[in-house]
Design a protein around this motif. Structure first.
Motif, PDB file in Angstrom:
ATOM      1  N   SER A  81       1.841  14.641   0.550  1.00 13.43           N
ATOM      2  CA  SER A  81       1.455  14.970  -0.816  1.00 13.43           C
ATOM      3  C   SER A  81       1.117  16.450  -0.876  1.00 13.43           C
ATOM      4  O   SER A  81       0.703  17.051   0.108  1.00 13.43           O
ATOM      5  N   SER A  82       1.332  17.021  -2.052  1.00  7.19           N
ATOM      6  CA  SER A  82       0.842  18.378  -2.265  1.00  7.19           C
ATOM      7  C   SER A  82      -0.659  18.308  -2.491  1.00  7.19           C
ATOM      8  O   SER A  82      -1.266  17.253  -2.326  1.00  7.19           O
ATOM      9  N   CYS A  83      -1.278  19.398  -2.885  1.00  4.40           N
ATOM     10  CA  CYS A  83      -2.729  19.476  -2.968  1.00  4.40           C
ATOM     11  C   CYS A  83      -3.320  18.338  -3.798  1.00  4.40           C
ATOM     12  O   CYS A  83      -2.881  18.072  -4.926  1.00  4.40           O
ATOM     13  N   LEU A  84      -4.316  17.656  -3.235  1.00  7.68           N
ATOM     14  CA  LEU A  84      -5.024  16.585  -3.926  1.00  7.68           C
ATOM     15  C   LEU A  84      -6.303  17.091  -4.607  1.00  7.68           C
ATOM     16  O   LEU A  84      -7.109  16.303  -5.085  1.00  7.68           O
ATOM     17  N   GLY A  85      -6.468  18.413  -4.598  1.00  6.02           N
ATOM     18  CA  GLY A  85      -7.591  18.992  -5.331  1.00  6.02           C
ATOM     19  C   GLY A  85      -8.919  18.924  -4.602  1.00  6.02           C
ATOM     20  O   GLY A  85      -9.970  19.098  -5.223  1.00  6.02           O
ATOM     21  N   ARG A  86      -8.889  18.687  -3.294  1.00  2.00           N
ATOM     22  CA  ARG A  86     -10.133  18.610  -2.530  1.00  2.00           C
ATOM     23  C   ARG A  86     -10.055  19.581  -1.350  1.00  2.00           C
ATOM     24  O   ARG A  86     -10.451  19.254  -0.233  1.00  2.00           O
ATOM     25  N   CYS A  87      -9.544  20.752  -1.600  1.00  2.00           N
ATOM     26  CA  CYS A  87      -9.389  21.747  -0.538  1.00  2.00           C
ATOM     27  C   CYS A  87     -10.728  22.043   0.133  1.00  2.00           C
ATOM     28  O   CYS A  87     -11.758  22.183  -0.541  1.00  2.00           O
TER      29      CYS A  87
ATOM     30  N   VAL B 297      -6.703  11.760   2.628  1.00  3.28           N
ATOM     31  CA  VAL B 297      -5.790  10.621   2.651  1.00  3.28           C
ATOM     32  C   VAL B 297      -6.155   9.715   1.481  1.00  3.28           C
ATOM     33  O   VAL B 297      -7.304   9.285   1.363  1.00  3.28           O
ATOM     34  N   ALA B 298      -5.183   9.419   0.618  1.00  6.87           N
ATOM     35  CA  ALA B 298      -5.416   8.544  -0.530  1.00  6.87           C
ATOM     36  C   ALA B 298      -4.629   7.249  -0.348  1.00  6.87           C
ATOM     37  O   ALA B 298      -3.446   7.277  -0.001  1.00  6.87           O
TER      38      ALA B 298
ATOM     39  N   LYS C 288       0.842  -1.195   0.000  1.00  8.42           N
ATOM     40  CA  LYS C 288       0.000   0.000   0.000  1.00  8.42           C
ATOM     41  C   LYS C 288       0.883   1.253   0.000  1.00  8.42           C
ATOM     42  O   LYS C 288       1.929   1.288   0.649  1.00  8.42           O
ATOM     43  N   HIS C 289       0.428   2.271  -0.719  1.00 12.46           N
ATOM     44  CA  HIS C 289       1.055   3.587  -0.678  1.00 12.46           C
ATOM     45  C   HIS C 289      -0.003   4.582  -0.235  1.00 12.46           C
ATOM     46  O   HIS C 289      -1.042   4.709  -0.877  1.00 12.46           O
ATOM     47  N   VAL C 290       0.251   5.246   0.876  1.00 11.08           N
ATOM     48  CA  VAL C 290      -0.703   6.183   1.458  1.00 11.08           C
ATOM     49  C   VAL C 290      -0.160   7.596   1.311  1.00 11.08           C
ATOM     50  O   VAL C 290       0.966   7.881   1.734  1.00 11.08           O
ATOM     51  N   SER C 291      -0.964   8.451   0.702  1.00 14.11           N
ATOM     52  CA  SER C 291      -0.574   9.852   0.541  1.00 14.11           C
ATOM     53  C   SER C 291      -1.469  10.725   1.418  1.00 14.11           C
ATOM     54  O   SER C 291      -2.696  10.571   1.415  1.00 14.11           O
ATOM     55  N   VAL C 292      -0.845  11.660   2.127  1.00 16.52           N
ATOM     56  CA  VAL C 292      -1.582  12.572   3.008  1.00 16.52           C
ATOM     57  C   VAL C 292      -1.338  13.998   2.526  1.00 16.52           C
ATOM     58  O   VAL C 292      -0.182  14.440   2.422  1.00 16.52           O
ATOM     59  N   CYS C 293      -2.411  14.686   2.208  1.00 21.68           N
ATOM     60  CA  CYS C 293      -2.275  16.070   1.740  1.00 21.68           C
ATOM     61  C   CYS C 293      -1.829  16.973   2.886  1.00 21.68           C
ATOM     62  O   CYS C 293      -2.488  17.032   3.932  1.00 21.68           O
ATOM     63  N   THR C 294      -0.695  17.627   2.713  1.00 22.62           N
ATOM     64  CA  THR C 294      -0.212  18.570   3.730  1.00 22.62           C
ATOM     65  C   THR C 294      -0.131  19.978   3.162  1.00 22.62           C
ATOM     66  O   THR C 294       0.643  20.808   3.633  1.00 22.62           O
TER      67      THR C 294
ATOM     68  N   ALA D  47      -0.927  16.019  12.009  1.00 20.38           N
ATOM     69  CA  ALA D  47      -1.214  15.060  13.078  1.00 20.38           C
ATOM     70  C   ALA D  47      -1.724  13.738  12.511  1.00 20.38           C
ATOM     71  O   ALA D  47      -1.403  12.660  13.009  1.00 20.38           O
ATOM     72  N   VAL D  48      -2.513  13.820  11.434  1.00 21.69           N
ATOM     73  CA  VAL D  48      -3.006  12.611  10.778  1.00 21.69           C
ATOM     74  C   VAL D  48      -1.837  11.817  10.200  1.00 21.69           C
ATOM     75  O   VAL D  48      -1.753  10.592  10.352  1.00 21.69           O
ATOM     76  N   LEU D  49      -0.905  12.514   9.538  1.00 18.64           N
ATOM     77  CA  LEU D  49       0.267  11.865   8.955  1.00 18.64           C
ATOM     78  C   LEU D  49       1.076  11.142  10.027  1.00 18.64           C
ATOM     79  O   LEU D  49       1.460   9.971   9.856  1.00 18.64           O
TER      80      LEU D  49
END
Length: 412
Positions: free
Chosen positions: A361-367, A373-374, A322-328, A339-341
Motif C-alpha cells: 500500500s502507499s502511505c496510510l497516513g501514519r508516517c 499493517v491494515a 481477509k485483505h492485508v495492506s502493508v505500507c511500503t 521484511a514485514v510484507l
C-alpha cells in the motif's frame, strides 16, 4: 393377526435402506490425490454398509455439499452425513451444520448429521500399527528399547479439538510399552513438534517415533518428516523417524460405520461441556453462543460462491476472507516494512488455515509510527510492526480471528 416371519423381517430391514444414502464430507484439497482418498473411503464405506455413499467437499474440490444434496434429493429421501474430520473444530461445529440447514431448506430431504471421527479403538489400533512400522524400520523394539512416540496433529483454534489430541496420545500410551507418548502440533497452537522433539531429547530415548495424525499425505505431513529429519541430524544419539498418516486404512471404515449408526439412531454424542461455543472457557469468552463462528462460516461459504466462474481449478480462493495492506512508502520502508510484507506472505503461505490477499500500500497516513499493517474487513490497523510481529498477526488474527491487541494502532 399376521405374524411376521424372520425372513419377512429381514426383507423389511433391507427395504428400509432403499431410500437412504450416506454423504461422506471431506475438507477438499488442491491436491487431487487427497480428494481421491476421500472418494476411496466413500467407496469402501458403500461396500461395508451396502447402501449408496457419495463424497462431497467443503471447498477446493467437487462436488460441493450443496451440489451433493441436490443430486441425492432426486434419488432418496434420507441422507446421513458422515464426517472425514478427525476432530470437532469449526468445520464440524459450524460449516457443515450450516450447509445441512441450507440443504434441509432447499430440498425435501431428511438429513441426519453424524459426529467427527474422534477417538475410537480402531484408530488407536491403527496408530499402534503405524508406530510398529517405524520401529521396524529403525530396528528398535519397544519391549527392549526406550521408544518415545509423538502424535502430531494439525493444530486448531478450538481448545476442545486440541485437547482430544492429548487424550489420544495418553490412550496410545496406556497399556503399551512405550517409554512416553507426547502430543504436539504443526501450527496454530502449542506445543509445536519442534519443541516437543527437543524436549524429548533430554530424556535420551533410543528412538523417537513421530506419527502424523492426519488422513492425507500432503504439505503438512512432509513438513513433519522434514522437522523429524532435522531433529535426527541434530541429535545423533536418538534415532528419529516419522511414520505414515492414516490414509485409507480399512479400519477407518469401522469408525465411519459407527458414526453412521449413531447419526441415524439419534445417539450422536458431542463434547458440549468443553465446547467454546457453549461454555465460558478462559480466553474464548467471546465465542460463546457461536454467533461469530456462524458469521465466519457464512463468510467462508460466500468466498466460494462464484467458483463456477473460475476457469482454472474449482473452489479456488478467489475471494479471500481477509485483505492485508502493508505500507511500503518511504518512511515505513526505511523502518522495515518490506521484511514485514515478505514475512506475512511466507507465513500465510505456510498456513493451512487462512488464504488472505496481502498487498503493498502507499502511505496510510501514519508516517513515523513504524511499519503499518491494515487488516480488512476487520478495519484493524497495526503499528510499529516487526517481522516477528508479522508471524503473530498471521497465527492469531488471520488464522484464529483474534486481534493482536498489543500491536493495535487503531480500529476504525
Amino acid at each position: 393377526m399376521h405374524h411376521t416371519t424372520d425372513a419377512e423381517s429381514g426383507t423389511d430391514a433391507l427395504a428400509a435402506f432403499d431410500d437412504e444414502a450416506v454423504l461422506l464430507i471431506g475438507h477438499g484439497s488442491r491436491r487431487e490425490k487427497s480428494n481421491e482418498q476421500v472418494r476411496e473411503l466413500a467407496a469402501g464405506l458403500e461396500s461395508r454398509l451396502e447402501i449408496p455413499v457419495d463424497a462431497a467437499f467443503l471447498e477446493l474440490a467437487e462436488p460441493s455439499i450443496d451440489e451433493a444434496f441436490a443430486e441425492l434429493a432426486s434419488l432418496v429421501s434420507r441422507v446421513t452425513v458422515v464426517h472425514c474430520s478427525l476432530f470437532a473444530a469449526s468445520h464440524v461445529k459450524n460449516d457443515v451444520p450450516l450447509a445441512i440447514e441450507q440443504g434441509r431448506a432447499a430440498h425435501d430431504l431428511e438429513i441426519d448429521n453424524g459426529a467427527h471421527l474422534g477417538i475410537h479403538p480402531a484408530i488407536l489400533d491403527l496408530l499402534d500399527d503405524r508406530a510398529a512400522a517405524v520401529e521396524d524400520e529403525l530396528g528398535v523394539d519397544r519391549d527392549r528399547d526406550d521408544v518415545a512416540v509423538v502424535v502430531c496433529g494439525r493444530g486448531s483454534s478450538d481448545p476442545d479439538a486440541n485437547g482430544d489430541v492429548h487424550k489420544l496420545a495418553r490412550l496410545l500410551y496406556e497399556g503399551r510399552a512405550f517409554d512416553r507418548v507426547e502430543a504436539s502440533f504443526v501450527g496454530v497452537t502449542e506445543p509445536t513438534l519442534e519443541d516437543t522433539l527437543h524436549g524429548l531429547s533430554k530424556h535420551r530415548p533410543d528412538a523417537a517415533v513421530v506419527l502424523p495424525y492426519m488422513l492425507g499425505d500432503g504439505v503438512l505431513t512432509q513438513r513433519i518428516r522434514d522437522w523429524t529429519a532435522d531433529f535426527d541430524d541434530e541429535y545423533p544419539y536418538v534415532d528419529a523417524l516419522a511414520g505414515d498418516p492414516l490414509g485409507t486404512d480399512s479400519r477407518l471404515l469401522d469408525v465411519f460405520a459407527d458414526r453412521w449408526q449413531e447419526a441415524r439412531t439419534e445417539s450422536v454424542e458431542m463434547s458440549c461441556d468443553t465446547c467454546k461455543y457453549k461454555v465460558d472457557l478462559e480466553g474464548y469468552e467471546e465465542d460463546v453462543g457461536g454467533a461469530r463462528a456462524m458469521l465466519r462460516a457464512l463468510a467462508h461459504q460466500d468466498a466460494h460462491a462464484d467458483r463456477e466462474d473460475v476457469d482454472d481449478e474449482p473452489h479456488t480462493h478467489d475471494a479471500p476472507g481477509k485483505h492485508v495492506s502493508v505500507c511500503t512508502n518511504r518512511t515505513c520502508a526505511d523502518m522495515g516494512s518490506p521484511a514485514v510484507l515478505e514475512t506475512l506472505r511466507q507465513t500465510a503461505r505456510d498456513s493451512e488455515h487462512c488464504d488472505p490477499r496481502i498487498t503493498r500500500s502507499s502511505c496510510l497516513g501514519r508516517c513515523g509510527d513504524g511499519p503499518m499493517v491494515a487488516v480488512y474487513p476487520d478495519s484493524v490497523w497495526y503499528g510499529d510492526v516487526g517481522a516477528d510481529d508479522a508471524e503473530r498477526i498471521v497465527a492469531d488474527h488471520l488464522d484464529r480471528d483474534r486481534v493482536v491487541s498489543d500491536l493495535v494502532d487503531q480500529i476504525l
